[in-house]
Enzyme design. Sequence first.
Site, short mmCIF file in Angstrom:
data_model
loop_
_atom_site.label_atom_id
_atom_site.label_comp_id
_atom_site.label_asym_id
_atom_site.label_seq_id
_atom_site.Cartn_x
_atom_site.Cartn_y
_atom_site.Cartn_z
N CYS A 148 6.95 -8.35 -21.55
CA CYS A 148 6.46 -7.10 -22.16
C CYS A 148 6.36 -7.29 -23.68
CB CYS A 148 7.45 -5.97 -21.84
SG CYS A 148 7.07 -4.42 -22.68
N ASN B 280 -8.26 3.85 14.41
CA ASN B 280 -7.41 2.67 14.45
C ASN B 280 -7.62 1.97 15.78
OD1 ASN B 280 -5.32 0.75 14.53
ND2 ASN B 280 -4.00 2.03 13.25
N CYS C 220 9.05 -4.70 -25.32
CA CYS C 220 10.52 -4.82 -25.28
C CYS C 220 11.00 -6.20 -24.86
CB CYS C 220 11.09 -3.76 -24.32
SG CYS C 220 10.81 -4.15 -22.59
N TYR D 121 1.98 -12.40 -5.68
CA TYR D 121 1.09 -11.27 -5.99
C TYR D 121 -0.19 -11.76 -6.68
CZ TYR D 121 3.98 -7.53 -4.29
OH TYR D 121 4.66 -6.68 -3.45
N HIS E 131 1.11 3.61 -3.43
CA HIS E 131 1.92 2.39 -3.60
C HIS E 131 1.51 1.58 -4.81
CE1 HIS E 131 2.98 2.48 0.98
NE2 HIS E 131 3.62 3.38 0.28
N GLN F 250 -2.41 3.93 0.78
CA GLN F 250 -1.22 3.07 0.68
C GLN F 250 -1.62 1.70 0.12
OE1 GLN F 250 1.46 3.64 4.43
NE2 GLN F 250 -0.65 4.12 5.05
N CYS G 48 6.01 -2.95 -17.27
CA CYS G 48 7.27 -3.54 -17.73
C CYS G 48 8.34 -3.32 -16.66
CB CYS G 48 7.70 -2.88 -19.04
SG CYS G 48 9.22 -3.60 -19.68
P1 OAD Z 1 -0.24 -2.24 8.63
O1 OAD Z 1 -0.60 -3.67 8.59
O2 OAD Z 1 1.16 -1.81 8.99
O3 OAD Z 1 -1.21 -1.47 9.64
C1 OAD Z 1 -2.60 -1.72 9.55
C2 OAD Z 1 -3.25 -0.89 10.65
O4 OAD Z 1 -4.66 -1.02 10.53
C3 OAD Z 1 -2.87 -1.37 12.05
O5 OAD Z 1 -2.43 -0.27 12.82
C4 OAD Z 1 -4.19 -1.95 12.60
O6 OAD Z 1 -4.32 -1.69 14.00
C5 OAD Z 1 -5.21 -1.17 11.82
N1 OAD Z 1 -6.50 -1.84 11.65
C6 OAD Z 1 -6.75 -3.16 11.60
N2 OAD Z 1 -8.07 -3.37 11.39
C7 OAD Z 1 -8.66 -2.13 11.31
C8 OAD Z 1 -9.98 -1.66 11.12
N3 OAD Z 1 -11.02 -2.52 10.96
N4 OAD Z 1 -10.21 -0.32 11.10
C9 OAD Z 1 -9.19 0.55 11.27
N5 OAD Z 1 -7.89 0.17 11.45
C10 OAD Z 1 -7.65 -1.16 11.48
O7 OAD Z 1 -0.63 -1.63 7.20
P2 OAD Z 1 -0.22 -0.21 6.61
O8 OAD Z 1 -0.08 0.82 7.68
O9 OAD Z 1 -1.18 0.08 5.52
O10 OAD Z 1 3.72 -1.07 1.73
O11 OAD Z 1 1.23 -0.53 5.98
C11 OAD Z 1 1.84 0.49 5.20
C12 OAD Z 1 2.63 -0.18 4.12
O12 OAD Z 1 3.50 -1.20 4.66
C13 OAD Z 1 1.77 -0.93 3.10
O13 OAD Z 1 1.25 -0.08 2.13
C14 OAD Z 1 2.81 -1.86 2.50
C15 OAD Z 1 3.47 -2.34 3.77
O14 OAD Z 1 4.77 -2.78 3.56
C16 OAD Z 1 4.20 -1.60 0.56
O15 OAD Z 1 3.86 -2.69 0.18
C17 OAD Z 1 5.14 -0.71 -0.16
#
Ligand code: OAD
Length: 251
Positions: A152, A218, A155, A72, A124, A106, A132
């Site tokens: 922390c 997208n 604690c 991270y 998220h 997200q 903590c």
């Molecule tokens: P993804 O990587 O699953 O999807 C990203 C999307 O963005 C894909 O459908 C791409 O086609 C699209 N994309 C790429 N470049 C782009 C652009 N320039 N303009 C528009 N769209 C574009 O990411 P998320 O859908 O955000 O969760 O994933 C959801 C969650 O899954 C994240 O928040 C994370 C991950 O596990 C946690 O960490 C809890």
Amino acid sequence: MQASPITVPSGLIDMLRTARSVTVLTGAGISAESGIPTFRDSQTGLWAQYDPHQLATPEAFAHNPKLVMDWYRWRRELVERAAPNPGHYALAQIEQRVDRFTLITQNVDGLHTQAGSRRVVELHGNIHRLRCSSARCAYTVDHWPDEETPHCPQCGALLRPDVVWFGEMIPPGALQAALNASRNCQVFLSIGTSGVVEPAASLPYEALRAGASVIEINPQPTPLSIFAKYYFSQPAGQVLPEITRAVWDEV
Ligand code: OAD
């Protein structure tokens, strides 16, 4: 590669000009043009290179907190080097033009807030914040201490990134705000998300059920695409400024 020209349909222009309530859901795709890797893009996605279950779960953190914190810290340094792109700025402009506007993200990169968005629901969490790891302690801090695995001060438990991991609940307040905004909007924009992670993936369908029109941006079609009234396959950083220009004559 020359992107295909973007045409903003007149129906969309009229729809956004008259909308009193707009809700937006963003995913990693809106930050892709800021240089931050998405998760599931086949070549560059984080989950294509790393196993999320080794890095983004409470079990992974309990088993090897240093590995998780290092990963991270690396992602945070990527984010620190990134800047909002025209897509982030366009959404901040749209917020100024609509009576009731909510941006649900997200993403944990904080770029929407950095671009000037104010009504942001961070579903998220936020990678810049640590909290903590003890369920009984509410300590949070807005910067990363230098220690590899900081503890922390209240604690003594380990500190962890203030982000939602696989298998964890979304913070109740954020989820309720996201559901309310999705169920009470006339227009719902889904931008840069593959729509595979719940509960975020259900939000556009909550909006549809409540009678909203969906706009999706997208380059790759998603399960939501067939329900979208308008679908743009160009990058969000190009489409969103065109929409703000066409609807509100703003750049
Ligand atoms: P993804 O990587 O699953 O999807 C990203 C999307 O963005 C894909 O459908 C791409 O086609 C699209 N994309 C790429 N470049 C782009 C652009 N320039 N303009 C528009 N769209 C574009 O990411 P998320 O859908 O955000 O969760 O994933 C959801 C969650 O899954 C994240 O928040 C994370 C991950 O596990 C946690 O960490 C809890």
